[in-house]
Write an enzyme that holds these catalytic residues in place. Structure first.
Site, PDB file in Angstrom:
ATOM      1  CG  ASP A 176     -18.301   5.147   1.567  1.00  0.00           C
ATOM      2  OD1 ASP A 176     -17.735   4.123   1.119  1.00  0.00           O
ATOM      3  OD2 ASP A 176     -18.029   5.663   2.663  1.00  0.00           O
ATOM      4  CE1 TYR A 263      -4.798  -0.500   1.293  1.00  0.00           C
ATOM      5  CE2 TYR A 263      -2.570  -1.334   1.471  1.00  0.00           C
ATOM      6  CZ  TYR A 263      -3.557  -0.727   0.736  1.00  0.00           C
ATOM      7  OH  TYR A 263      -3.305  -0.336  -0.558  1.00  0.00           O
TER       8      TYR A 263
HETATM    9  O1  UDX Z   1       9.465   8.649   6.084  1.00  0.00           O
HETATM   10  C1  UDX Z   1       9.571   7.445   5.849  1.00  0.00           C
HETATM   11  C2  UDX Z   1       8.507   6.658   5.365  1.00  0.00           C
HETATM   12  C3  UDX Z   1       8.716   5.320   5.158  1.00  0.00           C
HETATM   13  N1  UDX Z   1       9.922   4.742   5.374  1.00  0.00           N
HETATM   14  C4  UDX Z   1      10.142   3.324   5.083  1.00  0.00           C
HETATM   15  O2  UDX Z   1      10.060   3.163   3.689  1.00  0.00           O
HETATM   16  C5  UDX Z   1       9.476   1.913   3.369  1.00  0.00           C
HETATM   17  C6  UDX Z   1       8.276   2.133   2.494  1.00  0.00           C
HETATM   18  O3  UDX Z   1       7.218   2.608   3.271  1.00  0.00           O
HETATM   19  P1  UDX Z   1       5.880   3.210   2.639  1.00  0.00           P
HETATM   20  O4  UDX Z   1       5.026   3.642   3.775  1.00  0.00           O
HETATM   21  O5  UDX Z   1       6.218   4.236   1.633  1.00  0.00           O
HETATM   22  O6  UDX Z   1       5.267   2.022   1.827  1.00  0.00           O
HETATM   23  P2  UDX Z   1       4.884   0.515   2.187  1.00  0.00           P
HETATM   24  O7  UDX Z   1       5.810  -0.358   1.439  1.00  0.00           O
HETATM   25  O8  UDX Z   1       4.830   0.294   3.655  1.00  0.00           O
HETATM   26  O9  UDX Z   1       3.435   0.379   1.583  1.00  0.00           O
HETATM   27  C7  UDX Z   1       3.115   1.028   0.381  1.00  0.00           C
HETATM   28  O10 UDX Z   1       3.391   0.242  -0.749  1.00  0.00           O
HETATM   29  C8  UDX Z   1       2.449  -0.647  -1.206  1.00  0.00           C
HETATM   30  C9  UDX Z   1       1.119   0.002  -1.366  1.00  0.00           C
HETATM   31  O11 UDX Z   1       0.124  -0.868  -1.826  1.00  0.00           O
HETATM   32  C10 UDX Z   1       0.717   0.562  -0.045  1.00  0.00           C
HETATM   33  O12 UDX Z   1      -0.552   1.130  -0.162  1.00  0.00           O
HETATM   34  C11 UDX Z   1       1.697   1.565   0.413  1.00  0.00           C
HETATM   35  O13 UDX Z   1       1.389   2.034   1.674  1.00  0.00           O
HETATM   36  C12 UDX Z   1       9.127   1.241   4.693  1.00  0.00           C
HETATM   37  O14 UDX Z   1      10.129   0.332   5.031  1.00  0.00           O
HETATM   38  C13 UDX Z   1       9.108   2.394   5.686  1.00  0.00           C
HETATM   39  O15 UDX Z   1       9.462   1.978   6.982  1.00  0.00           O
HETATM   40  C14 UDX Z   1      10.957   5.513   5.821  1.00  0.00           C
HETATM   41  O16 UDX Z   1      12.055   5.002   6.047  1.00  0.00           O
HETATM   42  N2  UDX Z   1      10.752   6.831   6.055  1.00  0.00           N
END
Ligand code: UDX
Length: 355
Positions: A176, A263
Site C-alpha cells: 500500500d 478524490y
Molecule cells: O450509469 C451512469 C453512470 C454515469 N452517468 C453520468 O455520466 C457522466 C460520467 O460519469 P462517470 O462516473 O463515468 O465519470 P466522471 O466524469 O464523474 O468521473 C470520471 O472521469 C474522470 C476520472 O478521472 C474519474 O476517475 C472518473 O470517475 C456523469 O455525468 C454521470 O452522472 C450516467 O448518466 N449513468
C-alpha cells in the site's frame, strides 16, 4: 623438532632412491629437444591451424565488444516518437496534461549516448494491477523496460497482469503506497488510487490518505533515488467547471466538503505536492489530468458511465442516464492514453520527452 626430524629422514630416503636411477632423469622439454621450436611453428602452419586460431580470436573479441550493449537492449525495442517541442499550456478536448520539468537538458533520456540506442530502464508503476496501470505495464514491458508493480489490490486485480508472471523483467509487490517503500528506479508512474466514484466513496478517508500519503511517499522516493515522477491526476480537479472546455490555466470550481471531495481535493493536493517537490527539491515531475478512460479490463461494477452502459446493454436492461442527460464528457481509449503513436497526449511522451 619432530617435524624437522621427519623431514630430514624423508629427504634422506629420497637421496637414496636417486642414487639408484630406474628411469632417465627428468628434464624440461625445451632443454630436451632444442630443435622443437621450428617443429612447433611447423605444427601451427599445418592444416590451417593458424587460420582457425585467428577466427576464434575474432569471434571472441566481437562477442565481448557487443555483449554490454546487447544486455542493455530489450527484446522488442520500439521507440515512441518523441517530438522536440511542446507548449506548456496544451489543451485537448479528449485529454489534458500539465507538465513541468526543472532541468530538461539533464533529463535521463538526454544522457543516452547517440548510437547505443534506448537504455533499458527500471520503472515502478503504482496501481499497476489496475485498469489503466496494467495497460501501461504491458506497453513498458513490450518496449523492453523492467517494471516493478506496486498494488494493494483494492481495485487492482492479479488477473490483469497474470500474463506477465514469469517474465524476468516483471515484478509484482503487494504494497500500500500509504506506507513508504525504497526501490532503485529510474522512473515512477504513480497511479495508485481508486478512480471510480463507487470505489473512492467506499472509504473516503482512505482515498484522501492514498492521495496525500501515497503521493508524498512516492515523491520522497523520486527525490531520494533521482527518479522522474509522473502523477496521474484527473479532470475532477476542475470540479464542477464553469469553463468549457477546461484549459490547464483554469483553476476549477471544487466543493471542498462534498461527497467527491476525497478524490477531487485529494488529487488537487497530490498536484500541489508534486509541484512543491519540483520547485523545492528539483524532482523532475509530470502531471497527467486524465479524463474518462475506457477499454478492456475495466471492472463491470466500476460504476462509471461506460461500464454501466455496457453492463446494462449485455444484460438487455435499459441504460440509466443520471440527471437531465445534458452533461458532456471527453472519452479516451485506454491504450491511446498510454502511448498513442504520433501524438503527444500520452504517458510515454509526457514521461520520456525532455520538454
Ligand atoms: O450509469 C451512469 C453512470 C454515469 N452517468 C453520468 O455520466 C457522466 C460520467 O460519469 P462517470 O462516473 O463515468 O465519470 P466522471 O466524469 O464523474 O468521473 C470520471 O472521469 C474522470 C476520472 O478521472 C474519474 O476517475 C472518473 O470517475 C456523469 O455525468 C454521470 O452522472 C450516467 O448518466 N449513468
Amino acid at each position: 623438532m619432530k617435524q624437522l626430524h621427519k623431514q630430514s629422514s624423508i629427504n634422506h630416503r629420497r637421496d637414496e632412491e636417486i642414487l639408484i636411477p630406474q628411469t632417465p632423469p627428468y628434464s624440461p622439454k625445451s632443454l630436451k629437444h632444442p630443435r622443437s621450436l621450428p617443429r612447433s611453428i611447423n605444427y601451427l602452419f599445418k592444416e590451417q591451424r593458424l587460420l582457425f586460431i585467428f577466427i576464434g580470436i575474432l569471434i571472441g573479441s566481437t562477442f565481448f565488444i557487443l555483449q554490454p550493449t546487447l544486455s542493455r537492449l530489450g527484446p522488442t525495442e520500439t521507440h515512441p516518437s518523441i517530438p522536440k517541442s511542446f507548449s506548456n499550456n496544451v489543451v485537448s478536448h479528449t485529454q489534458e496534461f500539465s507538465v513541468s520539468n526543472q532541468n530538461p537538458i539533464h533529463g535521463k533520456m538526454g544522457r543516452v549516448p547517440v548510437g547505443i540506442g534506448r537504455r533499458r530502464m527500471r520503472i515502478v508503476v503504482t496501481g499497476g494491477a489496475g485498469f489503466v496501470g496494467s495497460h501501461l505495464v504491458d506497453k513498458l514491458i513490450g518496449r523492453g523496460d523492467e517494471v516493478i508493480v506496486i498494488d494493494n489490490f483494492f481495485t487492482g486485480r492479479k488477473e490483469n497482469v497474470v500474463h506477465l508472471f514469469g517474465n524476468p523483467r516483471f515484478e509484482l509487490i503487494r504494497h500500500d503506497v500509504v506506507e513508504p517503500i525504497l526501490l532503485e528506479v529510474d522512473q515512477i508512474y504513480h497511479l495508485a488510487c481508486p478512480a471510480s466514484p463507487v470505489h473512492y466513496k467506499y472509504n473516503p478517508v482512505k482515498t484522501i490518505k492514498t492521495n496525500v500519503m501515497g503521493t508524498l511517499n512516492m515523491l520522497g522516493l523520486a527525490k531520494r533515488v533521482g527518479a522522474r515522477f509522473l502523477l496521474t491526476s484527473t479532470s475532477e480537479v476542475y470540479g464542477d467547471p464553469l469553463q468549457h472546455p477546461q484549459k490547464e490555466t483554469y483553476w476549477g470550481n471544487v466543493n471542498p466538503i462534498g461527497e467527491r471531495s476525497c478524490y477531487d481535493e485529494g488529487k488537487r493536493t497530490a498536484e500541489t505536492l508534486t509541484m512543491d517537490y519540483h520547485r523545492g527539491d528539483g524532482v523532475e515531475v509530470r502531471i497527467a489530468r486524465i479524463f474518462n478512460t475506457y477499454g478492456p479490463r475495466m471492472c463491470l461494477d466500476d460504476g462509471r458511465v461506460v461500464s454501466n452502459f455496457v453492463a446494462q446493454a449485455i444484460r438487455k436492461q435499459p441504460m440509466t442516464v443520471y440527471g437531465d442527460g445534458k452533461q458532456t464528457r471527453s472519452f479516451q481509449y485506454v491504450s491511446d492514453l498510454v502511448c498513442l503513436p504520433v501524438y503527444y497526449h500520452n504517458f510515454f511522451w509526457l514521461m520520456d520527452s525532455l520538454l
